[in-house]
Design a protein around this motif. Structure first.
Motif, PDB file in Angstrom:
ATOM      1  N   THR A  62      -5.178  -1.420   3.266  1.00  0.00           N
ATOM      2  CA  THR A  62      -4.034  -0.506   3.411  1.00  0.00           C
ATOM      3  C   THR A  62      -3.737  -0.207   4.881  1.00  0.00           C
ATOM      4  O   THR A  62      -2.603   0.088   5.231  1.00  0.00           O
ATOM      5  N   SER A  63      -4.779  -0.285   5.715  1.00  0.00           N
ATOM      6  CA  SER A  63      -4.516   0.035   7.125  1.00  0.00           C
ATOM      7  C   SER A  63      -4.245  -1.215   7.968  1.00  0.00           C
ATOM      8  O   SER A  63      -4.089  -1.121   9.174  1.00  0.00           O
ATOM      9  N   ALA A  64      -4.218  -2.386   7.317  1.00  0.00           N
ATOM     10  CA  ALA A  64      -3.967  -3.624   8.075  1.00  0.00           C
ATOM     11  C   ALA A  64      -2.823  -4.418   7.457  1.00  0.00           C
ATOM     12  O   ALA A  64      -2.465  -4.217   6.301  1.00  0.00           O
ATOM     13  N   LYS A  65      -2.287  -5.323   8.257  1.00  0.00           N
ATOM     14  CA  LYS A  65      -1.225  -6.196   7.761  1.00  0.00           C
ATOM     15  C   LYS A  65      -1.867  -7.357   6.997  1.00  0.00           C
ATOM     16  O   LYS A  65      -1.414  -7.749   5.933  1.00  0.00           O
ATOM     17  N   GLU A  66      -2.917  -7.912   7.585  1.00  0.00           N
ATOM     18  CA  GLU A  66      -3.612  -9.059   7.010  1.00  0.00           C
ATOM     19  C   GLU A  66      -5.060  -9.076   7.487  1.00  0.00           C
ATOM     20  O   GLU A  66      -5.327  -8.750   8.635  1.00  0.00           O
ATOM     21  N   THR A  73      -8.723 -18.311   4.851  1.00  0.00           N
ATOM     22  CA  THR A  73      -8.190 -17.493   3.761  1.00  0.00           C
ATOM     23  C   THR A  73      -7.992 -16.063   4.239  1.00  0.00           C
ATOM     24  O   THR A  73      -8.903 -15.471   4.812  1.00  0.00           O
ATOM     25  N   SER A  74      -6.798 -15.551   4.012  1.00  0.00           N
ATOM     26  CA  SER A  74      -6.567 -14.156   4.396  1.00  0.00           C
ATOM     27  C   SER A  74      -5.975 -13.377   3.222  1.00  0.00           C
ATOM     28  O   SER A  74      -5.423 -13.966   2.288  1.00  0.00           O
ATOM     29  N   TYR A  75      -6.075 -12.063   3.305  1.00  0.00           N
ATOM     30  CA  TYR A  75      -5.677 -11.191   2.192  1.00  0.00           C
ATOM     31  C   TYR A  75      -4.740 -10.097   2.671  1.00  0.00           C
ATOM     32  O   TYR A  75      -4.823  -9.636   3.802  1.00  0.00           O
ATOM     33  N   LYS A  76      -3.887  -9.706   1.719  1.00  0.00           N
ATOM     34  CA  LYS A  76      -2.870  -8.718   2.019  1.00  0.00           C
ATOM     35  C   LYS A  76      -2.751  -7.825   0.779  1.00  0.00           C
ATOM     36  O   LYS A  76      -2.841  -8.339  -0.348  1.00  0.00           O
ATOM     37  N   ILE A  77      -2.536  -6.546   0.959  1.00  0.00           N
ATOM     38  CA  ILE A  77      -2.367  -5.680  -0.208  1.00  0.00           C
ATOM     39  C   ILE A  77      -0.932  -5.815  -0.722  1.00  0.00           C
ATOM     40  O   ILE A  77       0.004  -5.939   0.071  1.00  0.00           O
ATOM     41  N   THR A  98       2.077  -3.154  -5.513  1.00  0.00           N
ATOM     42  CA  THR A  98       1.376  -2.561  -6.667  1.00  0.00           C
ATOM     43  C   THR A  98       0.015  -2.033  -6.209  1.00  0.00           C
ATOM     44  O   THR A  98      -0.384  -0.931  -6.602  1.00  0.00           O
ATOM     45  N   GLY A  99      -0.679  -2.824  -5.412  1.00  0.00           N
ATOM     46  CA  GLY A  99      -1.997  -2.433  -4.914  1.00  0.00           C
ATOM     47  C   GLY A  99      -1.925  -1.137  -4.144  1.00  0.00           C
ATOM     48  O   GLY A  99      -2.746  -0.237  -4.329  1.00  0.00           O
ATOM     49  N   ARG A 100      -0.941  -1.042  -3.268  1.00  0.00           N
ATOM     50  CA  ARG A 100      -0.779   0.159  -2.445  1.00  0.00           C
ATOM     51  C   ARG A 100      -0.507   1.380  -3.335  1.00  0.00           C
ATOM     52  O   ARG A 100      -1.072   2.449  -3.134  1.00  0.00           O
ATOM     53  N   ARG A 101       0.367   1.142  -4.347  1.00  0.00           N
ATOM     54  CA  ARG A 101       0.732   2.243  -5.255  1.00  0.00           C
ATOM     55  C   ARG A 101      -0.496   2.704  -6.058  1.00  0.00           C
ATOM     56  O   ARG A 101      -0.760   3.888  -6.198  1.00  0.00           O
ATOM     57  N   GLN A 102      -1.235   1.705  -6.580  1.00  0.00           N
ATOM     58  CA  GLN A 102      -2.409   2.023  -7.408  1.00  0.00           C
ATOM     59  C   GLN A 102      -3.480   2.747  -6.587  1.00  0.00           C
ATOM     60  O   GLN A 102      -4.113   3.671  -7.077  1.00  0.00           O
ATOM     61  N   PHE A 103      -3.641   2.313  -5.350  1.00  0.00           N
ATOM     62  CA  PHE A 103      -4.633   2.924  -4.463  1.00  0.00           C
ATOM     63  C   PHE A 103      -4.256   4.387  -4.189  1.00  0.00           C
ATOM     64  O   PHE A 103      -5.090   5.288  -4.263  1.00  0.00           O
ATOM     65  N   GLN A 104      -2.966   4.597  -3.928  1.00  0.00           N
ATOM     66  CA  GLN A 104      -2.450   5.933  -3.660  1.00  0.00           C
ATOM     67  C   GLN A 104      -2.656   6.839  -4.882  1.00  0.00           C
ATOM     68  O   GLN A 104      -3.117   7.979  -4.767  1.00  0.00           O
TER      69      GLN A 104
END
Lengths: 237, 102
Positions: free
Chosen positions: B30-34, B77-81, B84-90
């Motif tokens: 959540t605090s990073a772009k990637e 391999t990189s990951y991004k939220i 939906t992920g951001r909403r669920q986390f919130q």
């Protein structure tokens, strides 16, 4: 699950701390900058030595050599910043992994204010309108202020803070009347050369301090990480 | 808060998010772009296999997005939220705050 939630409070605190540390760690990666700064400092010292040589024994061919070397230093510096640095910077931290943060663009007005604040006093000093005692501090404050502002937008806050503090110290020392190195021997030795030396020195100090800070944060992350070493293939909850 | 309300919140807690390692992954994302795999390994201190399992779970539930590419000859391999992920986390965070004892 209710007991689980009660225990969760401490876990949440740990997690928040981890989040803060990760942010600090991601914003303080300066190993690439450190290597670059060493090269820039060497280039600046070489250039100043050659300038000294030109003044000591004035000759057109020597001036030509100095100008060529200066151009070389500028071109190599630009090439390092634009091509090599972005390409190999990732490799420096490949073992620890990469993180990209959301960055914002620095507005044009900030660039304009910075250019005016930076070049204005240098030009005024070159034309002997403003003494070096005031021109140099004004330029340093302008550069420090801009870097501090831009570092917030570019998510590189520790770098901006340290660089700004070092420049402000240099500015205060100059304004207090401490004699400025390499000044007062012709137009090349107006504000320009002293400024380059101050900036190269401040950049090197900043890169070293930020790199040490980055290592400290990484150590703290390793202490705080809440999960310890887990066994491979341990069943998932 | 009544027992019924507490139960409602309990039931609405996302079980995929409610796991320390996955929660930490989401917190970092959540605090990073990637972020790449090695970075998560360094910061979380879990094993490769364990991390891969958690990432797989987050990916299959649509909370994170996986990007695979080659950098030169090396796979990366990189990951991004996701949104939906951001909403669920919130939402998870809000639920936990609501359940926390005063």
């Amino acid at each position: 699950m209710s007991g689980d939630i009660k225990n969760h409070e401490a876990e949440v605190e740990k997690l928040n701390r981890l989040g803060r540390l990760v942010d600090k760690y991601a914003q303080s990666r300066a190993l690439g900058l450190l290597l670059l700064m060493v090269l820039i400092v060497i280039g600046t010292v070489l250039m100043v030595m050659l300038m000294e040589l030109v003044l000591w024994k004035p000759a057109w061919w020597l001036l030509g050599v100095v100008m060529l070397l200066m151009a070389g230093v500028c071109i190599v510096g630009l090439w390092l910043i634009v091509k090599v640095f972005p390409r190999y910077e990732r490799r420096l931290y490949s073992k620890e992994g990469q993180i990209e943060l959301e960055q914002k663009k620095v507005p044009i007005w900030a660039f304009v204010a910075y250019v005016v604040g930076f070049l204005g006093p240098v030009a005024l000093n070159a034309f002997e309108i403003m003494p070096i005692r005031w021109a140099l501090p004004l330029t340093l404050v302008s550069l420090g202020g801009f870097i501090f502002y831009a570092s917030g937008k570019e998510k590189n806050r520790p770098l901006g803070v340290v660089f700004c503090v070092v420049l402000l110290l240099e500015a205060a020392v100059t304004a207090a009347g401490v004699s400025t190195p390499f000044s007062g021997k012709g137009w090349l030795y107006s504000c320009f050369v002293a400024l380059m030396i101050y900036i190269a020195g401040a950049s090197l100090i900043t890169a070293v301090v930020v790199h040490i800070y980055n290592r400290r944060i990484l150590r703290k992350i390793k202490e705080v990480r809440p999960f310890g070493e887990q066994e491979a293939g341990k069943p998932d909850t | 808060m009544s027992k019924k309300q507490v139960n409602q919140i309990h039931n609405s807690i996302n079980r995929v998010v409610h796991e320390p390692v996955r929660l930490a992954i989401l917190k970092i994302l959540t605090s990073a772009k990637e972020v790449d795999f090695n970075f998560l390994l360094t910061t979380l201190g879990v094993t490769k296999g364990n991390l891969a399992t958690h990432i797989n779970k987050l990916e299959t539930t649509g909370l994170i997005e996986v990007k695979k590419e080659f950098r030169g000859k090396v796979p990366h391999t990189s990951y991004k939220i996701t949104k939906t992920g951001r909403r669920q986390f919130q939402k998870y965070w809000e639920n936990m705050k609501a359940l926390a004892p005063e």
